[in-house]
Design an enzyme around this catalytic site. Structure first.
Site, PDB file in Angstrom:
ATOM      1  N   LYS A   1       1.097  -1.434   0.267  1.00  0.00           N
ATOM      2  CA  LYS A   1       0.070   0.015  -0.033  1.00  0.00           C
ATOM      3  C   LYS A   1       0.799   1.443   0.655  1.00  0.00           C
ATOM      4  O   LYS A   1       1.505   1.597   0.979  1.00  0.00           O
ATOM      5  CB  LYS A   1      -0.702   0.056   1.434  1.00  0.00           C
ATOM      6  CG  LYS A   1      -2.121   0.795   1.142  1.00  0.00           C
ATOM      7  CD  LYS A   1      -2.870   0.916   0.193  1.00  0.00           C
ATOM      8  CE  LYS A   1      -4.128   1.287   0.217  1.00  0.00           C
ATOM      9  NZ  LYS A   1      -5.451   1.286  -0.507  1.00  0.00           N
TER      10      LYS A   1
ATOM     11  N   SER B   1      -1.450  -1.269  -4.015  1.00  0.00           N
ATOM     12  CA  SER B   1      -2.844  -0.929  -3.843  1.00  0.00           C
ATOM     13  C   SER B   1      -2.017   0.507  -3.678  1.00  0.00           C
ATOM     14  O   SER B   1      -1.354   0.775  -2.045  1.00  0.00           O
ATOM     15  CB  SER B   1      -3.589  -1.212  -2.881  1.00  0.00           C
ATOM     16  OG  SER B   1      -4.333  -2.587  -3.179  1.00  0.00           O
TER      17      SER B   1
END
Length: 367
Positions: free
Chosen positions: A161, A229
């Site tokens: 992330k 992500s």
């Protein structure tokens, strides 16, 4: 020495629900203070302003605190949310926890192991450039070491992330006399994911270090295990390395493959087989029983606007962004393979698997 892992997939019944995590803890399946990572799908729009990720993050952390884990420890648990459950994809979370040594059945066979690291802070001007590749690669190496993995071939899934660009961070860079790769915040999601994947690929020796000019342009450069992500929740790369290591013990094992295109069911089956399940030549969801914990995929609309020689309109559609269309498509294909709509399918897969395809990781319970 890394510890054995318990891993479970649980449904999310509403956007702020974490009751199934509480149930796992109450039932003694895992101990709250041993939860080390959570990876899940939320039902928001999957975009820059997807607040469901923040709501879910808070709900799951609050459960851990309610169960007695110190708040400072809870803050350090990597929780990666991918927004958007388009089509049949069902909101869910996969929860990883270490197992007390006295509860572990020893085995020399490679079993699931998990390592976590945070990169150095990523400045807005780093995103999409070699500075980001370097910082991500170093964090991947640290996470590998913590997982007890010495051979990159034993890494099967790297979930990250990272920050994307917002109007605020773009303005901050300009105020310091710096430039940014793009001023389009939604485009910066693809950019952050793609550049991060190149950092993963460099760390694992899948590619040589690329130059700034390769980012988002040379799609022949990719990682077969990166699942990246991005969002507004953090200012550095959060890296979870998942692989197999000997002498760890436990019941679980992970494998990986790639989907060559959006319809490549064989890529999903290959990942499940690589994890260690013995399946027939032409498997069916009924062959899986309860042995498949979850599959984790990235997907991307092919840059040529085609799938298997047939033209599609995803990249030209001004009403529904291609992110949502390809995610829905691959989610349906994946659910048809597994027989379960609660699958982790995430979009924006630049430099993650071949163009138009994407990496697939599968975790199985070997008993």
């Amino acid at each position: 020495m890394p510890e054995a892992i318990e891993v479970r997939k649980v449904p999310i019944h509403s956007v702020a629900d974490a009751s199934e995590l509480a149930k796992l803890i109450d039932d003694g399946v895992m101990q709250a203070d041993r939860v080390i990572a959570i990876i899940g799908k939320t039902e928001g729009n999957g975009g820059v302003n997807d607040y469901t990720r923040i709501i879910a993050d808070r709900a799951f952390r609050e459960v851990l605190i309610d169960k007695g884990v110190p708040p400072e420890q809870v803050k350090q648990v990597p929780i990666v949310w991918s927004g958007g459950t388009d089509g049949v994809i069902s909101p869910h979370a996969t929860i990883f926890a270490t197992v007390p040594p006295e509860d572990v059945t020893p085995t020399a066979e490679p079993r699931l192991t998990v390592g976590f690291a945070m990169s150095e802070p990523l400045l807005p001007e780093d995103i999409g450039r070699t500075a980001m590749i370097d910082k991500v690669a170093e964090a991947v190496r640290v996470a590998m070491q913590r997982a007890g993995i010495t051979d990159p071939e034993d890494v099967h899934y790297v979930q990250t992330k990272t920050p994307l660009l917002t109007i605020h961070t773009i303005r901050d860079a300009k105020a310091r006399g710096e430039s940014v790769w793009t001023e389009h915040t939604h485009e910066s999601m693809d950019l952050s994911n793609g550049c991060t994947a190149l950092g993963v690929a460099v760390a694992l020796g899948e590619i040589d270090k690329p130059g700034d000019e390769d980012v988002m342009h040379n799609r022949s450069l990719y990682s077969s295990v990166a699942s990246c992500s991005s969002g507004v929740e953090l200012d550095r790369a959060q890296v979870v390395v998942i692989g197999n290591a000997p002498d760890v013990g436990g019941r679980y094992r992970i494998g990986h493959s790639v989907m060559k295109d959006a319809l490549d069911q064989d890529g999903i089956w290959d990942a499940i087989k690589d994890a260690g399940l013995d399946l027939p030549e032409r498997p069916h969801p009924s062959d899986l029983g309860d042995r498949l914990v979850n599959v984790f995929l990235k997907c991307e609309a092919s840059q040529d606007g085609q799938v298997r020689g047939r033209r599609n309109a995803m990249l030209d559609d001004s009403d529904v962004h291609w992110h949502r269309q390809i995610k829905s498509c691959v989610g349906g294909v994946t659910a048809a393979v597994t027989g379960d709509p609660a699958v982790f399918v995430s979009v924006s897969a630049a430099h993650q698997g071949p163009d138009g395809g994407g990496p697939v990781a599968a975790i199985v319970d070997l008993g």
